[in-house]
Design an enzyme around this catalytic site. Structure first.
Site, mmCIF file in Angstrom:
data_model
loop_
_atom_site.group_PDB
_atom_site.id
_atom_site.type_symbol
_atom_site.label_atom_id
_atom_site.label_comp_id
_atom_site.label_asym_id
_atom_site.label_seq_id
_atom_site.Cartn_x
_atom_site.Cartn_y
_atom_site.Cartn_z
ATOM 1 N N GLU A 360 0.798 -1.184 0.010
ATOM 2 C CA GLU A 360 -0.081 -0.022 -0.038
ATOM 3 C C GLU A 360 0.821 0.994 0.064
ATOM 4 O O GLU A 360 1.321 1.442 -0.925
ATOM 5 C CB GLU A 360 -0.834 -0.158 0.999
ATOM 6 C CG GLU A 360 -1.773 0.713 1.148
ATOM 7 C CD GLU A 360 -3.424 0.488 1.230
ATOM 8 O OE1 GLU A 360 -3.784 -0.672 1.638
ATOM 9 O OE2 GLU A 360 -4.178 1.126 0.459
ATOM 10 N N GLU A 624 -4.442 1.186 12.674
ATOM 11 C CA GLU A 624 -5.247 1.506 11.636
ATOM 12 C C GLU A 624 -6.614 1.411 12.136
ATOM 13 O O GLU A 624 -7.518 2.059 11.660
ATOM 14 C CB GLU A 624 -4.967 0.351 10.462
ATOM 15 C CG GLU A 624 -6.074 0.633 9.441
ATOM 16 C CD GLU A 624 -5.778 -0.141 8.205
ATOM 17 O OE1 GLU A 624 -4.773 -1.116 8.287
ATOM 18 O OE2 GLU A 624 -5.908 0.359 7.119
HETATM 19 C C1 BGC Z 1 -5.698 2.737 3.369
HETATM 20 C C2 BGC Z 1 -6.089 3.886 3.820
HETATM 21 C C3 BGC Z 1 -7.017 4.739 3.070
HETATM 22 C C4 BGC Z 1 -8.054 3.934 2.688
HETATM 23 C C5 BGC Z 1 -9.385 4.542 1.646
HETATM 24 C C6 BGC Z 1 -7.061 1.800 2.929
HETATM 25 O O1 BGC Z 1 -6.608 0.693 2.292
HETATM 26 O O2 BGC Z 1 -4.664 2.252 4.030
HETATM 27 O O3 BGC Z 1 -5.615 4.382 4.995
HETATM 28 O O4 BGC Z 1 -7.250 6.154 3.308
HETATM 29 O O5 BGC Z 1 -7.734 2.618 2.155
HETATM 30 O O6 BGC Z 1 -10.336 4.226 2.480
#
Ligand code: BGC
Length: 749
Positions: A360, A624
């Site tokens: 990511e 997260e």
């Molecule tokens: C990320 C986020 C991002 C989100 C969007 C995720 O996979 O890690 O932090 O803002 O997707 O909804």
């Protein structure tokens, strides 16, 4: 453009496809040259599609890594300028090694995680400009006279890691006397995007090693060692090995241990593995150049005869000046601040990323805007966000929509714009410039970004003629708990906010549309109230996030917010439910509505869900999810990072509410500060202190509970005018000597 030079490349293998797992060996280049007289000034310019490490006369040119950084390389290329005047001798050599980096290596997330985001090959350009004291000018360009070779780095990738075979080490190839007769020659290329090639000097300070740790050995079994860095970092291990030629060391990285074993499931397809093959020549130093890992634990497996002589963990990020600090009497709350600060350190590698570990690591616009105010207290972020906002503008779609991440990686990434105009993500183009101006007083940031915000608002207006954005697109209040906040509510609220900020920013730079946007804001507000607020004052999406956002965006008043927010807490056993978007406003709203007691209860709470719960469960960064780990369910499966800074946006509250340091949009850049603290009347936190370094000097604040009084001290540089506001407090005593202020305060009856 400050320089123009040829582009070179060197083919070290068949070009890879987007689906290949690994890339090609690194190209190495070298060029020796002599100076022809006394040097007045020598400058090196360099850029790459890929990432470089440059050496000069046997030494690294600088301590930086992963230069020249990440942008949408099809739009422009960042170059770096180095002053090498003091480094030149009579006989010199420049040596360069390149890695796939963001341009050629993997990029993206999940199913969009592929190689070759911008190109299938690495390219490099450089120019050495020597100005002699006699007025002559000499320029040495990268060209086909540069020697080229492959060497020890067999492959590198930001996410996958680096593979080094030291048996193929080229030696100190940037020494002038180095024998390169066995090397090939570089190939000149027509740079892939060269038609309108736009080289732009990078303004973000380089990524450097900012902290080092001595990892602690946790376990050892049959040649496999597990080490604990003790802090979740973004960086690498630098190691010294000794052993037989051909012995191999494999280093895997992870954020957690599960049952004593390295846990890597949450890295998804990011292998985060560095491999080193020994040459057998005494102590061998290994430090990967073209990768970084988000990790706290490392598993080192030694295959064959070799020993680990030394290891050091190196945390690296863009070299921004630290500008703020916070601590308080409650170690849990001080740790929350530190964890958020580490979240910033670990995600500030040239681009503000969501996380540093899995497949990511993208510049998600929502995460960036939610955390930007907090980030600007911790570090001098002016250049960092200036560059990021340029990335955001580069990513803006033709219809005005701001994509959910910038820079936009090419491969497959347009899929993400399927979540068209994600509320709270698009508004990076409004929030970041506005906060930036408030903190740094630079109108250019508004001039540069307001047109893009207007384009976004044009899109909203055509999409939503009734001023309600109910299309159901976007991520909403991402990773919240319980019933999600209605997407129409979130989107319309952010629409209002975007219009309000557009109006304010027009006002700041004297743009004629100030009134247009303030009227638009009022229309959206009226439409929102008519559509979403019922007669009893409840928002039809009855969540904490709906109330805190509606209050902070001026859509509901204090009484409406108080009645509903307090009720929402009561209904939920006093616990929070907010996701990424709501969390930023939660503690500030509670203080604003006169319930700082609830704010302090939440920030000091160690039960689930909340920040404190992560701290008592060993967190060294911000998770997260509120339930990234729970006692009941262990490590959350699926998408799960232990290093996402979005929930760390509570740092903003620590500076602005707990300490009370508030910038003033009318007098930006801290020409004026309002000191308006909310001290903890519940008595859980008995003291707090911190500072923020403005351009005029340091504003520092400390307060202490003393019996039934609070003693509040502030020191404010002379050039800054200050105003004190103590809500709900009476002044018992006060004094002022020069730049120091003292107040003894008591809770008003
Ligand atoms: C990320 C986020 C991002 C989100 C969007 C995720 O996979 O890690 O932090 O803002 O997707 O909804």
């Amino acid at each position: 453009m400050l320089f123009d030079s040829k582009w070179i490349t060197y083919k070290t293998g068949e070009y890879k496809t987007a689906d290949d797992k690994y890339g090609n060996p690194s190209p190495y280049f070298r060029r020796s040259f002599k100076t022809a007289g006394r040097v007045k000034k020598a400058t090196l310019f360099a850029s790459a599609l890929g990432v470089f490490k440059i050496y000069l006369n046997g030494e690294p040119l600088s301590g930086e890594y992963l230069s020249p950084g990440w942008v949408d390389y099809s739009k422009k290329l960042p170059f770096i300028r180095y002053d090498i005047t003091e480094r030149l001798l009579e006989s010199n050599a420049i040596g360069v090694v390149l890695g796939d980096g963001w341009a050629v290596g993997h990029i993206g997330s999940n199913y969009t995680f592929k190689r070759n985001g911008y190109s299938d090959r690495i390219e490099f350009t450089a120019l050495i400009r020597i100005e002699y004291e006699n007025g002559e000018l000499e320029e040495i360009s990268s060209d086909k006279t540069w020697r080229a070779s492959s060497g020890a780095i067999r492959r590198s990738d930001i996410y996958m890691g680096e593979f080094v075979d030291n048996r193929l080490c080229l030696g100190n190839f940037s020494q002038a006397a180095y024998d390169d007769s066995a090397w090939d020659y570089a190939e000149e290329t027509v740079f892939k995007f060269s038609r309108n090639l736009y080289l732009e000097e990078t303004i973000v300070p380089p990524i450097v090693v900012k902290h080092t740790f001595k990892p602690v050995l946790v376990s050892q079994e049959n040649g496999t060692f597990i080490y604990d860095v003790t802090q979740n970092i973004a960086g690498v291990l630098s190691c010294v090995f000794r052993g037989k030629c051909g012995a191999r060391v494999v280093i895997r990285h992870g954020e957690l241990l599960e049952n004593g074993k390295l846990y890597t499931e949450n890295l998804r397809k990011a292998e985060a593995t560095d491999t080193y093959i020994l040459s057998g020549n005494g102590d061998e130093y290994f430090r990967p150049l073209f990768t970084y890992h988000g990790f706290r634990y490392a598993e080192i497996t030694v295959e064959g005869e070799a020993e680990i002589v030394d290891i050091t963990a190196e945390a690296m990020y863009s070299d921004l000046k630290s500008t703020g600090s916070f601590e308080c009497s409650d170690p849990i709350v001080s740790k929350i601040y530190q964890n958020a600060l580490w979240g910033q350190r670990d995600n500030f590698l040239n681009v503000p990323t969501d996380c540093p570990q899995r497949d990511e690591r993208l510049g998600w616009t929502g995460d960036a805007q939610i955390f930007c105010q907090s980030a600007m207290y911790n570090m001098d972020c002016r250049k960092f966000y200036e560059k990021y906002l340029a990335d955001v503008r580069d990513a803006q779609l033709g219809n005005g929509v701001i994509p959910a991440a910038a820079p936009l990686p090419h491969v497959g990434f347009y899929d993400y714009t399927g979540h068209d105009a994600a509320a709270g993500w698009c508004e990076a183009i409004a929030e970041i410039p506005y906060c930036h101006y408030k903190m740094y007083a630079d109108k250019k940031i508004i001039r540069d970004n307001l047109p893009a915000l207007k384009k976004l608002l044009d899109y909203y207006e055509t999409e939503s003629p009734d001023y309600i954005r109910s299309g159901g697109k976007g991520y909403g209040d991402w990773v919240s708990l319980g019933t999600p906040t209605d997407l129409g509510v979130v989107s319309t609220l952010y629409y209002a906010k975007a219009a309000e900020l557009a109006s304010k920013m027009c006002g700041i730079i004297g743009d004629f549309e100030e009134e247009y946007y303030s009227k638009l804001y009022l229309r959206i507000k009226d439409a929102f109230r008519a559509r979403y607020i019922s007669e009893d004052g409840r928002i039809k999406s009855d969540t904490q996030t709906a109330y805190v956002m509606a209050y902070k965006f001026g859509i509901i008043d204090k009484n409406e917010a108080e009645a509903n927010l307090v009720r929402k807490f009561d209904e939920n056993g006093g616990h929070l439910t907010t996701g990424f978007l709501g969390i930023k406003f939660l503690l500030p709203t509670l203080c604003d509505i006169g319930r700082s007691d609830i704010a302090y209860r939440i920030i000091t709470d160690t039960s689930y869900p909340g920040w404190g719960y992560s701290v008592v469960n060993g967190a060294t960064t911000i998770w997260e999810h509120w339930d990234s780990y729970t006692h009941e369910n262990g490590i959350r499966k699926g998408m799960n990072s232990f290093n996402h800074y979005s929930f760390g946006s509570c740092s903003e509250w620590m500076f602005e509410y707990c300490l009370g340091i508030r910038p003033d949009i009318e007098n930006p850049g801290f020409k004026k500060v309002k000191l308006a603290p909310y001290m903890d009347i519940t008595g859980k936190i008995t003291s707090a202190s911190g500072y923020y370094d403005t351009d005029y000097g340091r504003i520092s604040v400390s307060w202490q509970k003393n019996g039934d009084c609070f003693e509040y001290k502030a020191s404010v540089p002379q050039q800054i005018s200050c105003e004190f506001v103590f809500r709900g407090m009476e002044t018992v005593e006060s004094s002022n000597s020069g730049t120091s202020y003292f107040f003894k305060l008591k809770k008003s009856e």
